[in-house]
Design a protein around this motif. Structure first.
Motif, short mmCIF file in Angstrom:
data_model
loop_
_atom_site.label_atom_id
_atom_site.label_comp_id
_atom_site.label_asym_id
_atom_site.label_seq_id
_atom_site.Cartn_x
_atom_site.Cartn_y
_atom_site.Cartn_z
N PRO A 142 0.31 1.62 0.88
CA PRO A 142 0.31 2.88 1.61
C PRO A 142 1.26 3.90 0.98
O PRO A 142 2.24 3.55 0.34
CB PRO A 142 0.82 2.49 3.00
N ARG A 143 0.89 5.15 1.17
CA ARG A 143 1.73 6.26 0.74
C ARG A 143 1.61 7.34 1.82
O ARG A 143 0.50 7.67 2.25
CB ARG A 143 1.26 6.80 -0.59
N TRP A 155 5.99 -10.92 -2.37
CA TRP A 155 4.78 -11.56 -1.86
C TRP A 155 3.58 -11.35 -2.79
O TRP A 155 2.58 -12.04 -2.67
CB TRP A 155 4.42 -11.02 -0.48
N ILE A 156 3.65 -10.39 -3.69
CA ILE A 156 2.47 -9.98 -4.45
C ILE A 156 2.13 -11.03 -5.50
O ILE A 156 2.84 -11.19 -6.49
CB ILE A 156 2.72 -8.61 -5.11
N TYR A 207 -4.37 -5.05 1.62
CA TYR A 207 -3.46 -3.94 1.90
C TYR A 207 -2.08 -4.50 2.19
O TYR A 207 -1.96 -5.47 2.94
CB TYR A 207 -3.96 -3.13 3.10
N GLY A 208 -1.07 -3.91 1.62
CA GLY A 208 0.27 -4.42 1.85
C GLY A 208 1.34 -3.41 1.49
O GLY A 208 1.05 -2.28 1.09
N PHE A 209 2.58 -3.83 1.63
CA PHE A 209 3.73 -3.01 1.30
C PHE A 209 4.48 -3.66 0.15
O PHE A 209 4.54 -4.88 0.05
CB PHE A 209 4.68 -2.91 2.50
N TYR A 210 5.07 -2.82 -0.70
CA TYR A 210 5.97 -3.35 -1.71
C TYR A 210 7.20 -3.90 -1.01
O TYR A 210 7.70 -3.30 -0.07
CB TYR A 210 6.41 -2.26 -2.70
N PRO A 211 7.69 -5.05 -1.45
CA PRO A 211 8.90 -5.59 -0.83
C PRO A 211 10.12 -4.73 -1.15
O PRO A 211 10.23 -4.18 -2.24
CB PRO A 211 9.03 -6.98 -1.43
N LEU A 212 10.99 -4.61 -0.18
CA LEU A 212 12.27 -3.93 -0.38
C LEU A 212 13.21 -4.84 -1.14
O LEU A 212 13.01 -6.07 -1.17
CB LEU A 212 12.88 -3.56 0.97
#
Length: 85
Positions: free
Chosen positions: A65-66, A53-54, A42-47
């Motif tokens: 997440p959404r 990081w992906i 689970y992670g966030f897309y980088p800004l």
């Protein structure tokens, strides 16, 4: 004109620094025993401006997440990820 040249140089240097940081981060993640054992990450897309990081590593499901009207849900490939988060 001088400021424009300096800004372009600074942006180019920032991209190179970001690329190097991204490579280090991905190497650190994929070397981790936790990463090796994980089926779902689970992670966030980088800004913009953050390290990417992906990693491009097969065999892992990446869920992001959404915000929905019911709260925060995790999605993979546009589909909700079911189960405990």
């Amino acid at each position: 004109q001088i400021l424009r040249v300096q800004m372009k140089a600074a942006l180019a240097a920032g991209r190179a620094d970001r690329a190097a940081a991204s490579a280090r981060l991905r190497a650190h993640l994929t070397a981790s025993p936790i990463w090796s054992a994980a089926r779902v990450v689970y992670g966030f897309y980088p800004l913009p401006g953050e390290p990417e990081w992906i990693p491009d590593v097969p065999g892992r499901t990446l869920a992001f997440p959404r915000a929905t009207r019911d709260g925060l849900e995790f999605f993979c490939g546009g589909q909700p990820v079911r189960g405990p988060h």
